[in-house]
Design an enzyme around this catalytic site. Structure first.
Site, PDB file in Angstrom:
ATOM      1  N   ASP A  99       0.875  -1.096  -0.039  1.00  0.00           N
ATOM      2  CA  ASP A  99       0.067  -0.042   0.008  1.00  0.00           C
ATOM      3  C   ASP A  99       0.790   1.119   0.035  1.00  0.00           C
ATOM      4  OD1 ASP A  99      -2.123   1.548   0.195  1.00  0.00           O
ATOM      5  OD2 ASP A  99      -2.546   1.520   2.221  1.00  0.00           O
ATOM      6  N   ASP A 137       3.294   2.410   7.863  1.00  0.00           N
ATOM      7  CA  ASP A 137       1.942   1.823   7.802  1.00  0.00           C
ATOM      8  C   ASP A 137       2.197   0.665   6.962  1.00  0.00           C
ATOM      9  OD1 ASP A 137      -0.730   1.470   7.633  1.00  0.00           O
ATOM     10  OD2 ASP A 137      -1.211   3.132   6.419  1.00  0.00           O
TER      11      ASP A 137
HETATM   12  N1  ATP Z   1       5.882   6.975  13.239  1.00  0.00           N
HETATM   13  C1  ATP Z   1       5.246   7.890  12.856  1.00  0.00           C
HETATM   14  N2  ATP Z   1       5.803   9.015  13.071  1.00  0.00           N
HETATM   15  C2  ATP Z   1       5.226  10.139  13.005  1.00  0.00           C
HETATM   16  N3  ATP Z   1       3.902  10.135  12.512  1.00  0.00           N
HETATM   17  C3  ATP Z   1       3.233   8.869  12.033  1.00  0.00           C
HETATM   18  C4  ATP Z   1       4.050   8.084  12.424  1.00  0.00           C
HETATM   19  N4  ATP Z   1       3.225   6.913  12.218  1.00  0.00           N
HETATM   20  C5  ATP Z   1       1.916   7.263  11.688  1.00  0.00           C
HETATM   21  N5  ATP Z   1       2.155   8.798  11.656  1.00  0.00           N
HETATM   22  C6  ATP Z   1       1.324   9.641  11.178  1.00  0.00           C
HETATM   23  O1  ATP Z   1      -0.106   8.915  11.559  1.00  0.00           O
HETATM   24  C7  ATP Z   1      -0.907   8.745  10.328  1.00  0.00           C
HETATM   25  C8  ATP Z   1      -1.752   7.318  10.065  1.00  0.00           C
HETATM   26  O2  ATP Z   1      -0.827   6.406  10.055  1.00  0.00           O
HETATM   27  P1  ATP Z   1      -0.947   5.192   9.362  1.00  0.00           P
HETATM   28  O3  ATP Z   1      -0.943   5.435   7.799  1.00  0.00           O
HETATM   29  O4  ATP Z   1       0.387   4.163  10.106  1.00  0.00           O
HETATM   30  O5  ATP Z   1      -2.334   4.517   9.912  1.00  0.00           O
HETATM   31  P2  ATP Z   1      -3.720   4.129   9.086  1.00  0.00           P
HETATM   32  O6  ATP Z   1      -4.811   4.305  10.021  1.00  0.00           O
HETATM   33  O7  ATP Z   1      -3.356   3.350   8.011  1.00  0.00           O
HETATM   34  O8  ATP Z   1      -3.665   5.598   8.333  1.00  0.00           O
HETATM   35  P3  ATP Z   1      -4.481   5.950   7.102  1.00  0.00           P
HETATM   36  O9  ATP Z   1      -5.811   5.213   6.931  1.00  0.00           O
HETATM   37  O10 ATP Z   1      -4.925   7.445   6.746  1.00  0.00           O
HETATM   38  O11 ATP Z   1      -3.396   5.334   6.080  1.00  0.00           O
HETATM   39  C9  ATP Z   1       0.239   8.980   9.370  1.00  0.00           C
HETATM   40  O12 ATP Z   1      -0.249   9.526   8.017  1.00  0.00           O
HETATM   41  C10 ATP Z   1       1.307  10.044   9.828  1.00  0.00           C
HETATM   42  O13 ATP Z   1       0.787  11.319   9.515  1.00  0.00           O
HETATM   43 MG    MG Z   2      -1.610   5.118   6.228  1.00  0.00          MG
END
Ligand code: ATP
Ligand code: MG
Length: 282
Positions: free
Chosen positions: A168, A185
């Site tokens: 993804d 992610d």
């Molecule tokens: N390790 C990290 N450091 C800084 N910001 C982070 C980190 N992990 C996640 N984030 C922030 O949190 C958001 C969501 O994280 P992630 O993409 O892992 O989860 P998600 O639930 O799959 O979100 P989405 O559905 O928006 O893809 C990221 O877009 C980023 O802005």
């Molecule tokens: Mg994400």
């Protein structure tokens, strides 16, 4: 802020000392900034299965490793034990992938802990120490786009050398840190060797990079790294520092029929000779 319910057990058990603020609420998780001693970290709280949905498609879960056959049977049948096993496999997939990739030298957030459905990891920050923006939220010059694209193609290759496909990858799952792009992610990460959709997912990930960076640097739109990388992987020729051209040509050389016929003749003659020798011995 007042700690959300899902982070209480981590506070009680001393994994975290305070919850600073909510960073994001994504489709699959809530992300918080937390304090651990004198460090600031990131806590990703996975939503329950019922609140998620799309990424558990068969593409991703195919061949996900489970601990034993009872688990595998239960997952296939969809019993409660099976659903729980599937849920646990889904949630721990991300921490497993982070460990594997960090060990392979891929720039991902450093994982610290996985506890009660919460992943504690490094908070990726920009030059000012603030949470890093997603690629989608920054404006890039053509030069920066080409540089980040090259870096990320290298990361995709390193991931594949470690047997992992993101699945993804896009401008929404890459942060721009002070030290360059960081891939995040990964709960849907795919085992390259054991998944029939691996080639398609690898090519899709790489095409997403081309499409995004191609907006700022149109010359990238001509490239085709995905198929090139996959072809090398399949033939055992992929290494972290293999030179790539960005071009891919289907191997359409005409088979040298005469040479093939010569080989067959040789084999036949050899076989005949062997049989004659055996007859002479008898
Ligand atoms: N390790 C990290 N450091 C800084 N910001 C982070 C980190 N992990 C996640 N984030 C922030 O949190 C958001 C969501 O994280 P992630 O993409 O892992 O989860 P998600 O639930 O799959 O979100 P989405 O559905 O928006 O893809 C990221 O877009 C980023 O802005
Ligand atoms: Mg994400």
């Amino acid at each position: 802020m007042k700690a959300p319910q899902r982070l209480r057990s981590l506070l009680e058990e001393g994994f975290i000392d305070a919850v600073v603020r909510q960073l994001m609420s994504g489709k699959e998780a809530m992300v918080y900034v937390v304090r651990c001693g004198d460090e600031t970290r990131c806590a990703k709280v996975y939503k329950e299965a019922t609140q998620r949905s799309f990424r558990q498609a068969v593409d991703y879960t195919e061949n996900r490793k489970v601990k034993n056959t009872r688990q595998a049977r239960a997952m296939a049948k969809g019993t409660r034990f099976g659903r729980e096993a599937q849920e646990a496999a889904w949630q721990s997939a991300e921490v497993d992938a982070l460990h594997r990739l960090a060990a392979a030298g891929v720039r991902v957030p450093k994982p610290f802990n996985f506890h009660d459905g919460v992943l504690l990891m490094e908070l990726v920050v920009d030059a000012d120490g603030a949470a890093a923006p997603r690629l989608n939220d920054v404006t890039l010059t053509a030069e920066a786009a080409r540089a980040h694209h090259a870096t990320l193609i290298g990361e995709v290759v390193r991931m594949l050398c470690a047997g992992v496909i993101h699945g993804d990858l896009s401008e929404f799952n890459i942060l721009l840190a002070a030290d360059g792009p960081v891939i995040i992610d990964l709960p849907q990460a795919v085992d390259a060797a054991g998944n029939n959709h691996a080639a398609r997912m690898l090519v899709r990930d790489v095409d997403n990079l081309r499409r995004f960076f191609g907006r700022a640097a149109p010359s990238l739109l001509e490239t085709d790294y995905g198929k090139e990388i996959w072809a090398l992987y399949e033939t055992g020729g992929l290494t972290a520092d293999v030179p790539l051209t960005g071009r891919f040509e289907q191997d359409e050389r005409v088979v040298d029929l005469e040479a093939v016929m010569r080989e067959i003749d040789d084999a036949r003659l050899e076989d005949e000779a062997r049989r004659m020798r055996l007859q002479a011995l008898a």
